[in-house]
Enzyme design. Structure first.
Site, PDB file in Angstrom:
ATOM      1  N   CYS A   1      36.369  63.363  -1.470  1.00 63.24           N
ATOM      2  CA  CYS A   1      36.092  64.267  -0.350  1.00 63.24           C
ATOM      3  C   CYS A   1      37.164  64.164   0.736  1.00 63.24           C
ATOM      4  CB  CYS A   1      34.720  63.983   0.235  1.00 63.24           C
ATOM      5  SG  CYS A   1      33.536  63.486  -1.015  1.00 63.24           S
TER       6      CYS A   1
ATOM      7  N   CYS B   1      21.660  67.573   4.679  1.00 63.46           N
ATOM      8  CA  CYS B   1      22.757  67.536   3.707  1.00 63.46           C
ATOM      9  C   CYS B   1      23.720  68.692   3.927  1.00 63.46           C
ATOM     10  CB  CYS B   1      22.209  67.646   2.291  1.00 63.46           C
ATOM     11  SG  CYS B   1      20.880  66.481   1.929  1.00 63.46           S
TER      12      CYS B   1
ATOM     13  N   LYS C   1      28.207  70.256   7.778  1.00 66.75           N
ATOM     14  CA  LYS C   1      26.822  70.707   7.660  1.00 66.75           C
ATOM     15  C   LYS C   1      26.691  72.219   7.803  1.00 66.75           C
ATOM     16  CE  LYS C   1      22.546  70.989   7.430  1.00 66.75           C
ATOM     17  NZ  LYS C   1      22.851  72.277   6.809  1.00 66.75           N
TER      18      LYS C   1
ATOM     19  N   HIS D   1      31.189  72.742   3.076  1.00 64.13           N
ATOM     20  CA  HIS D   1      31.948  71.588   2.594  1.00 64.13           C
ATOM     21  C   HIS D   1      32.536  71.845   1.204  1.00 64.13           C
ATOM     22  CE1 HIS D   1      33.307  67.596   1.905  1.00 64.13           C
ATOM     23  NE2 HIS D   1      32.209  67.050   1.456  1.00 64.13           N
TER      24      HIS D   1
END
Lengths: 383, 130
Positions: free
Chosen positions: A83, A204, A326, A330
């Protein structure tokens, strides 16, 4: 080492971009960045992507994007750090210009996550396959274990976690490139479908498609192009154990602490000098832990700080003015570059409704896996 | 998962075999070639203790496809009595709300997953409340 500046930025909207391919979105972002910078050619390019092999069955992404951007035969390199791939892509471009090897470099990032792959399984490849994933752990699961440990050790509450999501949606609602431009309430976060205790769905970050790119160059070239230079005053990277269970503390992310220490030293700054910070809020607890590990709040105080509004625009240290992972979305490999773009816009005074007044110093913190890699940049705008 | 890859992990998954650094005492599970604490390359084989406590945990309610039959399930970081930490499912929990950090557990031999519909059963350790 030469001074390095950012002179152009471009990104796609983040979201479910079903009508576009991974090549389409990367080239769209790269062309926007090149146009914004006003350069005629680039000397080299980097493509940050976590796992285009698993998501769309395409590797060799540097060459693919160099070809479709029409810039062959320049060097085009794919970099991967889960990431943190985007942040590491930016760091490689920074190092290439700083070293004098190239004058104008494109740092990009991309991920296409909605083309039908098992996303949970693909993302889990950023953890230890044999000793974490084999047992059934997922990424929400890893960060949920950090959250439970933080709640037990410091009394952090689900409501404090929810405050992070609510604040990031409030910021993202003002970002035209964000995936979710809707505000949410504490109750909605607390009552969302459970994913991995103590996380509900709204704790998430989402599954997203998107690409982002920036152009970095020297101060001299920026002056020639009459661009207001946004200077990179720190670039730091650190690593930690791949498995969460191997770390001495579950509630401190060592790679963040170590990268931050290096970044502050390189810039000659302390946490209170930072005007705004983009952090890697893949899950609500991540923003809380990182806000502590970057030194903005004492260990254990991150939850309370979020609840009190200290991280909102206008607060002590505005965090994730872009909406964060959020709300903005992402697309894994694009995230680190999109963070740099938020700083670029803020430091240029062009962040519209989410502008931090008088912002001069911005920090971007991007991490991979459960924190096995972390890359931090500090940017400074003109006076 | 190919059989060779599975077979390599059998000493750890079936028997908790680890390596102990001969210089600083660091316990490596799985065994490693280099000690991350002191860089020594000499280890002696040891077997981990199978009792310990829950350091942290979660209940996974959205799981990977291959764990769909048993979702939701509890999983945690377990610290064994010799201080080594590992990740394991916490099996046989009737009421997830009663799970707590600090609870004592014991590692037991269980089936972990299947290799697709026609592949082998894959085994390893899970924790059960002591």
């Amino acid at each position: 080492m030469r001074d390095v500046v950012v002179i152009g930025a471009g990104m796609t909207k983040f979201g479910e971009l079903w009508g576009k391919s991974i090549k389409d979105i990367f080239v769209e972002a790269a062309l926007k960045a090149i146009e914004d910078a006003g350069v005629k050619q680039i000397d080299s390019m980097y493509v940050g992507a976590m796992s285009s092999g698993l998501f769309v069955g395409q590797e060799h992404l540097g060459a693919v994007m160099g070809d479709y951007l029409g810039v062959t035969p320049i060097p085009a390199t794919h970099v991967e750090s889960a990431c943190a791939s985007g942040g590491v892509s930016f760091r490689q471009a920074y190092l290439e210009v700083a070293s004098g090897a190239s004058d104008i470099v494109l740092a990009g990032g991309v991920e296409k996550m909605t083309d039908g792959a098992d996303v949970t399984e693909a993302l889990a490849t950023a953890a230890d396959q044999e000793y974490e994933v084999y047992q059934g752990v997922t990424f929400p699961g890893l960060y949920a274990m950090i959250a439970h440990a933080h709640m037990k050790e410091f009394g952090t509450t689900r409501k404090q976690l929810a405050a992070v999501a609510v604040k990031n949606h409030r910021n993202g609602a003002k970002n035209p490139n964000a995936q979710f431009r809707s505000e949410i309430t504490i109750d909605q976060v607390l009552n969302a479908t459970m994913v991995s205790d103590p996380f509900g769905l709204l704790d998430c970050s989402p599954v997203s498609d998107g690409a982002a790119a920036v152009i970095v160059t020297t101060m001299e070239i920026a002056k020639k192009l009459k661009k207001k230079p946004i200077k990179v005053i720190a670039s730091a990277q650190a690593s930690d154990t791949i498995a969460l269970h191997s770390r001495p503390s579950i509630t401190t992310i060592g790679s963040v602490v170590n990268a931050a220490k290096k970044a502050y030293k390189m810039a000659g700054l302390k946490p209170s000098d930072i005007d705004l910070c983009e952090v890697h809020d893949c899950f609500t607890i991540a923003e809380i832990v990182v806000s502590e590990d970057l030194g903005f709040f004492k260990k254990g105080e991150g939850g309370k700080a979020a609840e009190k509004g200290l991280t909102a625009i206008g607060g002590k240290i505005p965090i994730n003015t872009s909406g964060g992972l959020k709300s903005k979305g992402h697309p894994v490999g694009a995230t680190g570059i999109a963070q740099i773009i938020e700083l670029y816009e803020q430091l240029n005074g062009k962040a519209g409704d989410r502008q931090v007044k008088g912002a001069r110093i911005g920090m971007a913190q991007n991490m991979g896996g459960s924190g096995a890699s972390c890359v931090i940049h500090i940017l400074e705008g003109g006076k | 998962m190919i059989t060779a890859r599975y077979h390599r992990e059998v000493p750890q998954r079936y028997r908790l075999e680890a390596g102990k650094c001969t210089k600083c005492g660091y316990v490596a599970f799985p065994p490693r070639l280099v000690c991350p604490k002191c860089n020594t390359k000499k280890f002696k084989p040891i077997v981990l203790k199978d009792e310990g406590k829950i350091i942290t945990y979660t209940v996974i309610r959205v799981g990977p496809d291959k764990f769909s039959k048993e979702t939701p399930y509890a999983i945690g970081i377990i610290e064994l009595n010799d201080k080594l930490r590992l990740t394991a499912q916490i099996a046989g929990v009737v009421d997830f709300d009663k799970l707590k950090i600090g609870q004592k557990v014991k590692l037991v031999f269980r089936k972990i997953q299947d290799d697709g519909k026609a592949g082998i059963h894959m085994y390893g350790y899970k924790a059960v409340l002591a």
